[in-house]
Design a protein around this motif. Structure first.
Motif, mmCIF file in Angstrom:
data_model
loop_
_atom_site.group_PDB
_atom_site.id
_atom_site.type_symbol
_atom_site.label_atom_id
_atom_site.label_comp_id
_atom_site.label_asym_id
_atom_site.label_seq_id
_atom_site.Cartn_x
_atom_site.Cartn_y
_atom_site.Cartn_z
ATOM 1 N N SER A 110 -6.615 4.699 -7.760
ATOM 2 C CA SER A 110 -5.649 4.914 -6.679
ATOM 3 C C SER A 110 -5.629 6.339 -6.137
ATOM 4 C CB SER A 110 -4.241 4.534 -7.153
ATOM 5 O OG SER A 110 -3.819 5.358 -8.230
ATOM 6 N N GLN A 154 -6.149 -3.798 -6.404
ATOM 7 C CA GLN A 154 -7.336 -2.951 -6.381
ATOM 8 C C GLN A 154 -8.032 -2.849 -7.742
ATOM 9 O OE1 GLN A 154 -4.517 0.941 -6.270
ATOM 10 N NE2 GLN A 154 -6.515 1.240 -5.402
ATOM 11 N N GLN A 157 0.836 -1.198 0.000
ATOM 12 C CA GLN A 157 0.000 0.000 0.000
ATOM 13 C C GLN A 157 0.864 1.239 0.000
ATOM 14 O OE1 GLN A 157 -3.322 0.079 2.816
ATOM 15 N NE2 GLN A 157 -2.847 2.222 3.283
ATOM 16 N N LEU A 164 -3.227 0.197 -3.721
ATOM 17 C CA LEU A 164 -3.406 -1.016 -2.942
ATOM 18 C C LEU A 164 -3.285 -2.199 -3.890
ATOM 19 C CD1 LEU A 164 -4.115 -2.200 -0.125
ATOM 20 C CD2 LEU A 164 -6.514 -2.173 -0.857
#
Length: 424
Positions: free
Chosen positions: A282, A293, A171, A290
């Motif tokens: 994002s 994602q 992350q 992440l």
């Protein structure tokens, strides 16, 4: 077919891409179909009491979820209109998420937007080199880019994000918001109208309210790219040359078109648009990168493009449909999906009637049976399992593609290898 006297005159009829087979739906008919579907949805809402299926919050969430799907699909449209199949959209989305967040938390969100586009464009450039210059199978190249992008970002994330506040191996640190806007007066008026739960009128208010309430500036840019792409590809000499490369590159070359150049430009633009979709994920949808994602949105974007018959308007409708079904996961999913079972049953009955009118009696009978089964599911249950809610976007993707497959026509030379001078 005789080539025009001027080798550079690409406005001759011989360069025009062939018209799609089958009957194209006109704009008034399309609007009538959309209005009919919305009216049917309103009837279902009144019967079931599931007011959440068309409220402002639901529509706003659906729009947010539709944007990355639409941008990925738009990227696929640019590439495939030039004759290059781009299965690598998922990987280019992943590159956009990483590059956008990496630059965004260091130098600001708009720098992140630009770098996300660059990251996706780099993926597009790699795909172009492999498929156009070296004539590698387009599917193989796209799958390889998806794997490469995932591996590259997994390797780079710990190096770039660990040691920063809020960052980890999977992350990025938080990225500053791009900002949102709400149309004053209009938004509150539409929300009040939606709260009245009137037939059809409140549903339209909910749909329009979602378009003017808490909207990101990047959403506005993404929506504007739909008509902009249509204008460029269908109303400019540049777009005509690009589309001719996807229909008949040999004929285009005979008229002086640099086919390699247009294919490269199309695939790089394709990657940049997919990268912009990754940036949305994002920076706007989540204020950080992440791992994982994208969740297959590149593939769903490709499905939206196919559903839209390689046209920007149809693509936008497909992206909106998939974004809406995806939003059911976030807002009252089980109750809303259960209500939509009734909608599905009614749509199947309507489809059966249409097939019967066209004297396709076997297909009509099968459609009626499926509709009856869906209605029985609705009538004998009060909700649906959470697993069904989570799978709804993917099931809808498969069903829509299956139902729309017969009317589709992709560019004639899509995915076909091309070598300069091969027509001589």
């Amino acid at each position: 077919m005789t080539a025009p006297t001027s080798a550079t005159d690409v406005n001759q009829p011989s360069l025009q891409p062939a018209a799609p087979t089958g009957r194209r739906i006109s704009l008034p008919v399309l609007l009538l179909i959309i209005a009919g579907a919305l009216a049917l949805t309103s009837i279902v809402r009144l019967i079931t009491g599931a007011n959440g299926i068309t409220n402002v919050s639901q529509m706003s969430t659906a729009l947010q979820l539709a944007v990355p799907i639409g941008l990925a699909g738009l990227g696929g449209l640019w590439a495939e209109r030039a004759g290059v199949v781009n299965i690598g959209l998922e990987g280019m989305l992943i590159l956009g998420t990483w590059f956008g967040a990496w630059a965004g938390f260091q130098w600001g969100p708009w720098t992140g937007v630009l770098m996300g586009i660059v990251g996706g464009a780099l993926g597009g450039l790699l795909h172009a080199i492999v498929t156009i210059t070296f004539n590698v199978n387009h599917i193989v190249s796209g799958v390889a880019i998806n794997i490469l992008a995932l591996g590259a970002t997994r390797y780079l994330a710990p190096l770039a994000f660990e040691g920063h506040q809020g960052g980890s191996a999977k992350q990025s640190p938080p990225v500053e918001s791009l900002g949102h806007f709400t149309v004053p007066g209009l938004s509150s008026a539409l929300e009040s109208l939606n709260d009245q739960h009137w037939f059809f009128v409140s549903d339209i208010a909910g749909l329009l309210g979602g378009l003017v309430t808490d909207v990101s500036w990047l959403t506005l840019i993404a929506v504007a790219l739909i008509p902009a792409s249509w204008y460029i590809l269908w109303r400019t000499p540049f777009g005509l040359r690009l589309r001719s490369c996807g229909e008949n590159p040999i004929a285009a070359e005979s008229l002086g078109v640099n086919v390699y150049k247009y294919k490269y430009l199309a695939v790089i633009i394709s990657g940049g648009l997919a990268g912009l979709g990754g940036v949305f994920l994002s920076i706007v949808a989540n204020p950080f990168y992440l791992e994982g994602q994208t969740s297959g949105r590149g593939y769903i974007g490709l499905a939206a493009m196919i559903f839209g018959n390689w046209m920007p308007g149809g693509l936008a409708i497909g992206a909106g449909l998939f974004g809406y079904t995806d939003s059911l996961n976030l807002r009252g999913g089980s109750a809303n999906v259960h209500a939509l079972l009734l909608l599905g049953a009614l749509l199947l009955v309507a489809g059966a009637i249409w097939l019967a009118i066209r004297k396709k009696y076997v297909k009509a009978a099968i459609t009626v049976v499926v509709g009856a089964l869906v209605f029985a599911w609705y009538a004998t249950t009060d909700d649906v399992p959470n697993q069904v809610v989570s799978a709804t976007p993917y099931v809808v993707t498969l069903v829509v593609l299956a139902l729309s497959a017969q009317r589709l026509r992709m560019p004639r030379a899509n995915g076909m290898p091309y070598r300069k001078g091969q027509g001589k």
